[in-house]
Design a protein around this motif. Structure first.
Motif, mmCIF file in Angstrom:
data_model
loop_
_atom_site.group_PDB
_atom_site.id
_atom_site.type_symbol
_atom_site.label_atom_id
_atom_site.label_comp_id
_atom_site.label_asym_id
_atom_site.label_seq_id
_atom_site.Cartn_x
_atom_site.Cartn_y
_atom_site.Cartn_z
ATOM 1 N N ASP A 162 0.809 -1.220 0.000
ATOM 2 C CA ASP A 162 0.000 0.000 0.000
ATOM 3 C C ASP A 162 0.844 1.274 0.000
ATOM 4 N N LYS A 163 2.088 1.173 -0.471
ATOM 5 C CA LYS A 163 2.947 2.349 -0.556
ATOM 6 C C LYS A 163 3.486 2.487 -1.972
ATOM 7 N N GLU A 164 3.655 3.731 -2.392
ATOM 8 C CA GLU A 164 4.324 3.993 -3.665
ATOM 9 C C GLU A 164 5.794 4.261 -3.369
ATOM 10 N N LEU A 165 6.666 3.469 -3.965
ATOM 11 C CA LEU A 165 8.095 3.558 -3.691
ATOM 12 C C LEU A 165 8.867 3.883 -4.964
ATOM 13 N N THR A 166 9.872 4.749 -4.844
ATOM 14 C CA THR A 166 10.810 4.905 -5.949
ATOM 15 C C THR A 166 11.595 3.600 -6.067
ATOM 16 N N LEU A 167 12.239 3.397 -7.203
ATOM 17 C CA LEU A 167 13.001 2.160 -7.359
ATOM 18 C C LEU A 167 14.169 2.097 -6.376
ATOM 19 N N GLN A 168 14.707 3.273 -6.014
ATOM 20 C CA GLN A 168 15.783 3.299 -5.019
ATOM 21 C C GLN A 168 15.251 2.846 -3.661
ATOM 22 N N GLN A 169 14.066 3.311 -3.308
ATOM 23 C CA GLN A 169 13.467 2.899 -2.035
ATOM 24 C C GLN A 169 13.103 1.417 -2.059
ATOM 25 N N ALA A 170 12.585 0.956 -3.185
ATOM 26 C CA ALA A 170 12.189 -0.445 -3.304
ATOM 27 C C ALA A 170 13.389 -1.375 -3.218
ATOM 28 N N SER A 171 14.544 -0.910 -3.701
ATOM 29 C CA SER A 171 15.726 -1.769 -3.706
ATOM 30 C C SER A 171 16.183 -2.139 -2.303
ATOM 31 N N VAL A 172 15.762 -1.364 -1.310
ATOM 32 C CA VAL A 172 16.076 -1.700 0.084
ATOM 33 C C VAL A 172 15.525 -3.080 0.419
ATOM 34 N N LEU A 173 14.378 -3.408 -0.145
ATOM 35 C CA LEU A 173 13.704 -4.672 0.164
ATOM 36 C C LEU A 173 14.403 -5.869 -0.470
ATOM 37 N N LEU A 174 15.343 -5.626 -1.378
ATOM 38 C CA LEU A 174 16.108 -6.722 -1.965
ATOM 39 C C LEU A 174 17.134 -7.273 -0.986
ATOM 40 N N SER A 176 16.018 -8.061 2.047
ATOM 41 C CA SER A 176 15.159 -8.791 2.978
ATOM 42 C C SER A 176 15.616 -10.248 3.129
ATOM 43 N N LYS A 177 15.493 -10.765 4.339
ATOM 44 C CA LYS A 177 15.832 -12.175 4.579
ATOM 45 C C LYS A 177 14.769 -13.114 4.013
ATOM 46 N N ASN A 178 13.603 -12.565 3.714
ATOM 47 C CA ASN A 178 12.503 -13.352 3.165
ATOM 48 C C ASN A 178 12.684 -13.460 1.642
ATOM 49 N N ARG A 179 13.033 -14.643 1.164
ATOM 50 C CA ARG A 179 13.328 -14.814 -0.264
ATOM 51 C C ARG A 179 12.116 -14.541 -1.136
ATOM 52 N N GLU A 180 10.948 -14.925 -0.686
ATOM 53 C CA GLU A 180 9.744 -14.686 -1.474
ATOM 54 C C GLU A 180 9.469 -13.189 -1.600
ATOM 55 N N GLU A 181 9.735 -12.457 -0.544
ATOM 56 C CA GLU A 181 9.560 -11.006 -0.610
ATOM 57 C C GLU A 181 10.549 -10.406 -1.609
ATOM 58 N N ARG A 182 11.797 -10.854 -1.544
ATOM 59 C CA ARG A 182 12.799 -10.358 -2.493
ATOM 60 C C ARG A 182 12.362 -10.629 -3.925
ATOM 61 N N LYS A 183 11.883 -11.842 -4.164
ATOM 62 C CA LYS A 183 11.445 -12.227 -5.510
ATOM 63 C C LYS A 183 10.301 -11.332 -5.983
ATOM 64 N N LEU A 184 9.343 -11.108 -5.120
ATOM 65 C CA LEU A 184 8.189 -10.294 -5.480
ATOM 66 C C LEU A 184 8.609 -8.863 -5.813
ATOM 67 N N VAL A 185 9.440 -8.277 -4.944
ATOM 68 C CA VAL A 185 9.878 -6.890 -5.158
ATOM 69 C C VAL A 185 10.755 -6.796 -6.401
ATOM 70 N N TYR A 186 11.664 -7.745 -6.574
ATOM 71 C CA TYR A 186 12.544 -7.737 -7.744
ATOM 72 C C TYR A 186 11.722 -7.777 -9.029
ATOM 73 N N GLU A 187 10.720 -8.641 -9.052
ATOM 74 C CA GLU A 187 9.907 -8.764 -10.266
ATOM 75 C C GLU A 187 9.056 -7.525 -10.505
ATOM 76 N N LYS A 188 8.649 -6.861 -9.430
ATOM 77 C CA LYS A 188 7.945 -5.582 -9.601
ATOM 78 C C LYS A 188 8.887 -4.521 -10.187
ATOM 79 N N ILE A 189 10.131 -4.499 -9.694
ATOM 80 C CA ILE A 189 11.110 -3.519 -10.180
ATOM 81 C C ILE A 189 11.411 -3.751 -11.654
ATOM 82 N N ILE A 190 11.690 -5.008 -12.019
ATOM 83 C CA ILE A 190 12.048 -5.242 -13.418
ATOM 84 C C ILE A 190 10.841 -5.050 -14.334
ATOM 85 N N ALA A 191 9.655 -5.348 -13.832
ATOM 86 C CA ALA A 191 8.455 -5.116 -14.641
ATOM 87 C C ALA A 191 8.291 -3.628 -14.920
ATOM 88 N N ARG A 192 8.581 -2.815 -13.895
ATOM 89 C CA ARG A 192 8.464 -1.360 -14.095
ATOM 90 C C ARG A 192 9.532 -0.855 -15.062
#
Length: 574
Positions: A162-174, A176-192
């Motif tokens: 529920d937040k709008e993040l710049t790609l720099q802000q989103a990259s912080v989540l890469l 994360s110790k949670n691999r599924e979260e990393r995968k989800l965020v990474y795929e959102k970044i590359i999709a954008r």
């Protein structure tokens, strides 16, 4: 405490000058072009007046660029910058060429008897060589296209939790110790990123076309050769760059593979995927050296003070004059820079901090540039302060490593400090293949300007495979991999300004080696080199810093061994 820096008193340009139209500055150029020079003293005054005019105009352009990149969605700022490059620059360029000719042809040039002008003379001769009237509108068009990249990239965001993040802000989540979260965020970044990939491809095609035409008009076979001339690369050649690419491949790639193998083994993954490259392999949470840009700046100032009082004073000056914009936000251009302000003497640092270790590295890196700007402010000619990037990046990358000895200002916990140093030293080595990849890519781009976007993707993928380990599995992200080059703003905005990072990285490692042996002497050599500005050749400046301007395979291997030995010492420390 802040140091006392004041702009020099103007003696030629009016203190009340506001640059709104060409007529506001045209008469100054006419004066310089038509003025009679009858003695050496006349010639020196002419040089001083020309430098003052260029200094005033450069600072005016600087503020237009700074405001535009801080607020890419502000049409007023965008129009102010666009006006300069479309209306003022095209009128300034012919006068600059005439003034260069007047400078080189002056009968009093040989009476200067001042070796500091050697680079000014060589640069003016080179500028005359490549100048063409027909390139003026093309250069303006090119600059307009270049600024579009920042606007496109600055508008990229993703929605997550529920937040709008710049790609720099989103990259912080890469991290994360949670691999599924990393995968989800990474795929959102590359999709954008892929959402604008075609748009950025089209923009780049346009840039290649106009850049190639500029080169042909100036009598060059390709833009690569034109750009080497335009950048006044007097101290090395295209062949030297190619040899450096090979040396990095030979000396560094085995290290990269070793790191990736170790990462895969410790994480115990069957496949090491692109979104696994930033997570801490020991399962620790991401390092957070600060929470806000303000806190980061305060800690950077403290770090610089522990390194050297004068360095701390320089950073304190930036804060006191509010010459900083540090936090990432929507509508802000990507990347980071230190923009020199030649008249007032105190530069502006721009970056997109999101609280990660890389932001710490960026602030001390840009802080090194800032120190360079400040210590060269007393030099009388703007040419003396307009040093090449091989020198500029030595200042910044050396500061990364020197300041690392005092990163306890950012990390109270000793284990966090240890992790930060180890991560940075690993990055010092592993960034070199990326630098070689980006540079080699550009050599191919501009010596094969008729290539298609599809061919470009294929060649980049081949290059990236050459300069990255085979440990990382890109099979499911092949399209994202083929467009990785689009995230490197230098390719769009400052072509061929990248190999210098590799050259300077080697110099910086040597400066740090000196600092480890004798901190006081190394700082003195470092500042002595910076104070030269561009009054000496690159090799002499590096020598003054106590290091070599050398990027041979032998030297690269020697410095890599030093870094590896320092990594071992940190790992073994309690």
């Amino acid at each position: 405490m802040p140091i006392n820096i004041a702009p020099p008193a103007r003696t030629f340009v009016s203190n009340s000058l506001e640059i709104k139209t060409w007529s506001d500055i045209e008469h100054y150029f006419i004066d310089l072009e038509q003025r009679q020079i009858n003695s050496l003293s006349d010639f020196l005054l002419w040089l001083t007046n020309r430098s003052e005019l260029e200094t005033v105009i450069a600072e005016n352009l600087a503020w237009r660029y700074i405001r535009m990149t801080c607020y890419t969605d502000n049409k007023t700022y965008e129009e102010a910058y666009t006006f300069f490059i479309t209306e003022l620059d095209p009128k300034i360029s012919p006068y600059n060429n005439k003034l260069n000719i007047k400078f080189i042809q002056s009968p009093f040039l040989n009476e200067l008897n001042d070796s500091r002008f050697q680079n000014s003379i060589r640069s003016a001769q080179r500028a005359i060589q490549i100048y063409r009237d027909e390139n003026i509108p093309l250069i303006a068009d090119m600059q307009q296209k270049e600024q579009k990249y920042g606007a496109i990239a600055g508008a990229m965001t993703i929605h997550y939790n529920d937040k709008e993040l710049t790609l720099q802000q989103a990259s912080v989540l890469l991290k994360s110790k949670n691999r599924e979260e990393r995968k989800l965020v990474y795929e959102k970044i590359i999709a954008r990123r892929l959402q604008d990939a075609t748009k950025l491809d089209q923009l780049f095609d346009e840039l290649i076309k106009v850049r190639t035409q500029i080169a042909h008009n100036a009598g060059f076979d390709n833009f690569r050769d034109y750009k080497f001339a335009a950048m006044c690369r007097f101290d090395y050649t295209v062949s030297d760059c190619m040899q450096m690419h090979e040396a990095i491949s030979k000396s560094i790639m085995p290290i990269v593979k070793k790191y990736d193998d170790h990462r895969k083994q410790i994480l115990n993954y069957e496949q090491l995927l692109p979104y696994d490259l930033d997570v801490d392999i020991d399962g620790d949470t991401p390092l957070k050296p600060f929470k806000t840009g303000t806190e980061m700046m305060d800690k950077a100032i403290a770090c610089f003070y522990k390194t050297d009082t004068y360095l701390g004073d320089c950073m304190s000056q930036l804060k006191s004059m509010n010459r900083i914009d540090l936090d990432s936000r929507i509508g802000k251009a990507p990347g980071g820079y230190n923009y020199p302000l030649y008249e007032t003497g105190v530069p502006f640092i721009f970056m997109n901090a999101s609280g990660l270790l890389r932001d710490l590295v960026t602030i001390v890196h840009e802080g090194g540039h800032a120190v360079h700007s400040i210590v060269t402010h007393p030099l009388q000619q703007i040419d003396f302060k307009n040093f090449p990037s091989e020198v500029a990046e030595l200042a910044s990358m050396s500061m990364e490593l020197i300041s690392m000895e005092h990163w306890d200002c950012f990390f109270e916990n000793k284990e966090d400090l240890k992790r930060a140093r180890l991560q940075h030293l690993e990055d010092v080595l592993t960034i070199l293949p990326w630098i070689a990849c980006v540079d080699k890519f550009q050599h191919w781009i501009y010596t094969n300007p008729e290539h298609t976007a599809a061919e470009r993707k294929i060649y980049w993928t081949q290059l990236h495979s050459e300069f990255s380990s085979k440990v990382v599995d890109w099979a499911n992200y092949a399209d994202a991999r083929s467009y990785l080059w689009q995230k490197q703003l230098h390719i769009y905005e400052v072509p061929f300004y990248y190999i210098e990072y590799g050259m300077a990285q080697l110099g910086a490692i040597a400066v740090w080696r000196n600092y480890k042996a004798n901190p006081q002497q190394a700082i003195k050599q470092y500042l002595d080199a910076l104070r030269l500005g561009y009054t000496s050749g690159i090799k002499e400046i590096y020598k003054t810093a106590g290091v070599q301007f050398d990027f041979s395979a032998t030297y690269i291997s020697e410095l890599c061994e030093f870094v590896k030995s320092e990594i071992s010492k940190i790992e073994q420390a309690s």
